[in-house]
Write a protein that holds these residues in place. Structure first.
Motif, PDB file in Angstrom:
ATOM      1  N   GLY A   7     -11.303   3.611 -14.515  1.00 59.78           N
ATOM      2  CA  GLY A   7     -10.058   4.345 -14.344  1.00 59.78           C
ATOM      3  C   GLY A   7      -9.745   5.174 -15.585  1.00 59.78           C
ATOM      4  O   GLY A   7      -9.363   6.342 -15.483  1.00 59.78           O
TER       5      GLY A   7
ATOM      6  N   SER B 114      -6.030   8.532  -6.102  1.00 59.70           N
ATOM      7  CA  SER B 114      -7.310   8.283  -6.750  1.00 59.70           C
ATOM      8  C   SER B 114      -7.523   6.789  -6.906  1.00 59.70           C
ATOM      9  O   SER B 114      -6.581   6.027  -7.148  1.00 59.70           O
ATOM     10  N   THR B 115      -8.782   6.360  -6.771  1.00 54.50           N
ATOM     11  CA  THR B 115      -9.097   4.955  -6.960  1.00 54.50           C
ATOM     12  C   THR B 115     -10.318   4.850  -7.867  1.00 54.50           C
ATOM     13  O   THR B 115     -11.144   5.765  -7.907  1.00 54.50           O
TER      14      THR B 115
ATOM     15  N   LEU C 212     -11.869   3.198  -1.782  1.00 54.48           N
ATOM     16  CA  LEU C 212     -10.842   2.367  -2.415  1.00 54.48           C
ATOM     17  C   LEU C 212     -11.403   1.623  -3.615  1.00 54.48           C
ATOM     18  O   LEU C 212     -10.681   1.226  -4.523  1.00 54.48           O
TER      19      LEU C 212
ATOM     20  N   GLY D 238     -13.456   3.034  -5.535  1.00 53.28           N
ATOM     21  CA  GLY D 238     -13.755   4.067  -6.509  1.00 53.28           C
ATOM     22  C   GLY D 238     -15.128   4.673  -6.377  1.00 53.28           C
ATOM     23  O   GLY D 238     -15.609   5.313  -7.305  1.00 53.28           O
TER      24      GLY D 238
ATOM     25  N   VAL E 229      -4.133   6.334 -11.054  1.00 55.32           N
ATOM     26  CA  VAL E 229      -5.364   5.775 -10.499  1.00 55.32           C
ATOM     27  C   VAL E 229      -5.093   4.316 -10.152  1.00 55.32           C
ATOM     28  O   VAL E 229      -4.526   3.573 -10.947  1.00 55.32           O
ATOM     29  N   ILE E 230      -5.480   3.915  -8.941  1.00 48.85           N
ATOM     30  CA  ILE E 230      -5.413   2.500  -8.561  1.00 48.85           C
ATOM     31  C   ILE E 230      -6.785   1.914  -8.853  1.00 48.85           C
ATOM     32  O   ILE E 230      -7.805   2.454  -8.395  1.00 48.85           O
ATOM     33  N   VAL E 231      -6.840   0.832  -9.606  1.00 48.62           N
ATOM     34  CA  VAL E 231      -8.155   0.269  -9.945  1.00 48.62           C
ATOM     35  C   VAL E 231      -8.234  -1.196  -9.529  1.00 48.62           C
ATOM     36  O   VAL E 231      -7.214  -1.891  -9.430  1.00 48.62           O
TER      37      VAL E 231
ATOM     38  N   ALA F  18     -10.310  -4.170   0.368  1.00 47.83           N
ATOM     39  CA  ALA F  18     -10.563  -2.783   0.770  1.00 47.83           C
ATOM     40  C   ALA F  18     -10.867  -2.726   2.261  1.00 47.83           C
ATOM     41  O   ALA F  18     -10.312  -1.914   2.997  1.00 47.83           O
TER      42      ALA F  18
ATOM     43  N   SER G  96       0.826  -1.206   0.000  1.00 49.21           N
ATOM     44  CA  SER G  96       0.000   0.000   0.000  1.00 49.21           C
ATOM     45  C   SER G  96       0.859   1.254   0.000  1.00 49.21           C
ATOM     46  O   SER G  96       0.587   2.213  -0.716  1.00 49.21           O
TER      47      SER G  96
ATOM     48  N   ARG H  55       1.112   4.163  -2.810  1.00 55.51           N
ATOM     49  CA  ARG H  55       0.926   5.568  -2.487  1.00 55.51           C
ATOM     50  C   ARG H  55       2.128   6.378  -2.976  1.00 55.51           C
ATOM     51  O   ARG H  55       1.978   7.429  -3.601  1.00 55.51           O
TER      52      ARG H  55
ATOM     53  N   VAL I  82      -9.483  -2.704  -6.659  1.00 57.00           N
ATOM     54  CA  VAL I  82      -9.325  -3.203  -5.286  1.00 57.00           C
ATOM     55  C   VAL I  82     -10.553  -4.056  -4.949  1.00 57.00           C
ATOM     56  O   VAL I  82     -11.681  -3.630  -5.152  1.00 57.00           O
TER      57      VAL I  82
END
Lengths: 123, 316
Positions: free
Chosen positions: A108, A100-101, B251, B253, A77-79, A86, A59, A63, A81
């Protein structure tokens, strides 16, 4: 296992396929930061759909990647999860603040499209 | 005062077996004494029962029931009590006490009341024995040796039956609450609402979060409105869980909007210092949905002419 980084027009897409060691994560970080400059990318998507665990090191690295890439002039963008991941992360106090997620790759991409359009629209 | 140790033995043997929860093995003398006892209780059934009912009314227990009901129940309890003393078996009494509990628990009868009336009966009967055998102390002792363990076991059986029945009801109700699942509803493309009603305990909070996160994935939600109008109270534990849910949703989105914080809850949260800075809050559900629509880029515009609503006549 190395993470493939694909170039898709002005974005980079890194899809994590399996659990990564700490070393792999750092390699991913170096590679992404390098390629953002090389391809003059505007956005980076890191897809973690395949991961069913995200520990504190992973993590933190994600970041860091996001923050470094922002300094290089692109958005991250983290996509993907997973719901369980989470909740586990939040319980451990890992919230990926200021990163951003999005739900998945499609989301994303549309997020980056909108965001970068917005940036360009500004005088 | 001289006590015959041999004669007091049967009682202690019985007490021991009572403690070990074995079937009561009564030597002949105890059986005879119990038979005499039962005979006495049968003979004086009417006045003892009345005395008991009077004491119940005096003690102001069982206020949820009328005098006639108390008397009717008292009669059955009395007869079962004597039968248990006579046979030394408690199955019938157990069944009866379970039945009784089933009938009286929904009417709000408390545990202490039930135990209280059984102990009252024990005392009433013991007093009648004192009165009867006051001239012969030795015999009184023997009779009490036979009576006390059995009476205690009866009180035990009734109390345990009552408590078990209560626990069963509590378990059933918990199950019912758990099954009142909280729906995750899609009101528009990419917009979910989660109305929460009732008490949130840690287990339910966890279940809610799991359902919501799954719902976000399944419906590809971008905005979620959590409405907590129906939540009466919230402690720091639940509030922190709510914050965690909001962060976990992010998380994935999705943006979370919390609506319907009552003035009391709002004040409590501020007072206990829960950090709600990360939460997006709107006054009521309507405002929350409007805000969510704004985030999603929807705009609600009225038709030029109001639509005729079926069933409403327009006389103008």
């Amino acid at each position: 296992m190395a993470v493939p980084i694909l170039k898709q027009s002005q974005y980079l897409i890194a899809t994590i396929q399996s659990a990564l060691t700490d070393e792999d994560l750092l390699l991913l970080q170096t590679a992404l930061v390098e390629k953002v400059g090389k391809f003059r990318s505007r956005g980076v998507i890191v897809d973690v759909t395949a991961l069913d665990v995200l520990d504190s090191f992973a993590s933190r690295t994600l970041r860091d990647i996001a923050h470094i890439i922002r300094l290089r002039g692109a958005e991250t963008v983290i996509v993907g999860v997973q719901p369980e991941v989470a909740f586990a992360m939040v319980q451990l106090g890992i919230t990926l603040e200021k990163v951003s997620t999005a739900l998945d790759l499609e989301e994303g991409l549309s997020y980056l499209d909108k965001k970068l359009q917005h940036v360009r629209a500004e005088p | 005062m001289e006590l015959d140790l041999n004669n007091s033995m049967p009682g202690s043997v019985q007490l021991k077996s009572f403690m070990e929860k074995e079937p009561v093995r009564s030597p002949a003398s105890t059986t005879a004494l119990l038979r005499e006892l039962v005979e006495h209780l049968r003979q004086h059934r009417t006045e003892l029962r009345e005395e008991w009912a009077r004491r119940i009314t005096e003690a102001k227990v069982l206020t949820a029931m009328s005098d006639a009901e108390i008397f009717a129940e008292a009669t059955s309890v009395y007869d079962n009590y004597v039968a248990a003393l006579e046979t030394g078996t408690f199955e019938a009494l157990q069944t009866y006490s379970r039945n009784l509990s089933e009938r009286i628990i929904p009417r709000g009868v408390e545990t202490h009341e039930v135990i209280g009336i059984v102990l009252l009966l024990r005392d009433v009967l013991a007093r009648s024995l004192f009165a009867k055998y006051q001239s012969d102390f030795q015999l009184l002792n023997q009779i009490l040796d036979a009576y006390e363990p059995a009476a205690n076991r009866i009180a035990n059986t009734v109390a345990v039956g009552f408590v078990q029945e209560r626990e069963r009801i509590i378990r059933e109700q918990q199950e019912a609450i758990r099954e009142l699942s909280t729906p995750v509803l899609q009101v528009r493309e990419r917009l979910l609402i989660l109305p929460i009603i009732g008490v949130i305990d840690p287990q339910r909070a966890r279940q809610l979060t799991e359902q919501l996160l799954r719902g976000i994935r399944a419906n590809r939600a971008r905005v979620v409105v959590i409405d907590i109008t129906g939540v009466a109270a919230m402690d720091s534990h639940v509030a922190n869980h709510l914050v965690q849910t909001v962060e976990a949703s992010r998380l994935l989105g999705a943006t979370v909007i919390v609506t319907g914080l009552s003035p009391e809850i709002a004040q409590t949260l501020v007072k206990i210092g829960v950090d709600l800075g990360k939460m997006n809050t709107v006054g009521d559900l309507q405002g929350g949905i409007e805000e969510a629509e704004r985030l999603l880029g929807y705009k609600v515009v009225p038709f030029d002419a109001p639509t005729q609503i079926p069933g409403i006549r327009d006389d103008a």
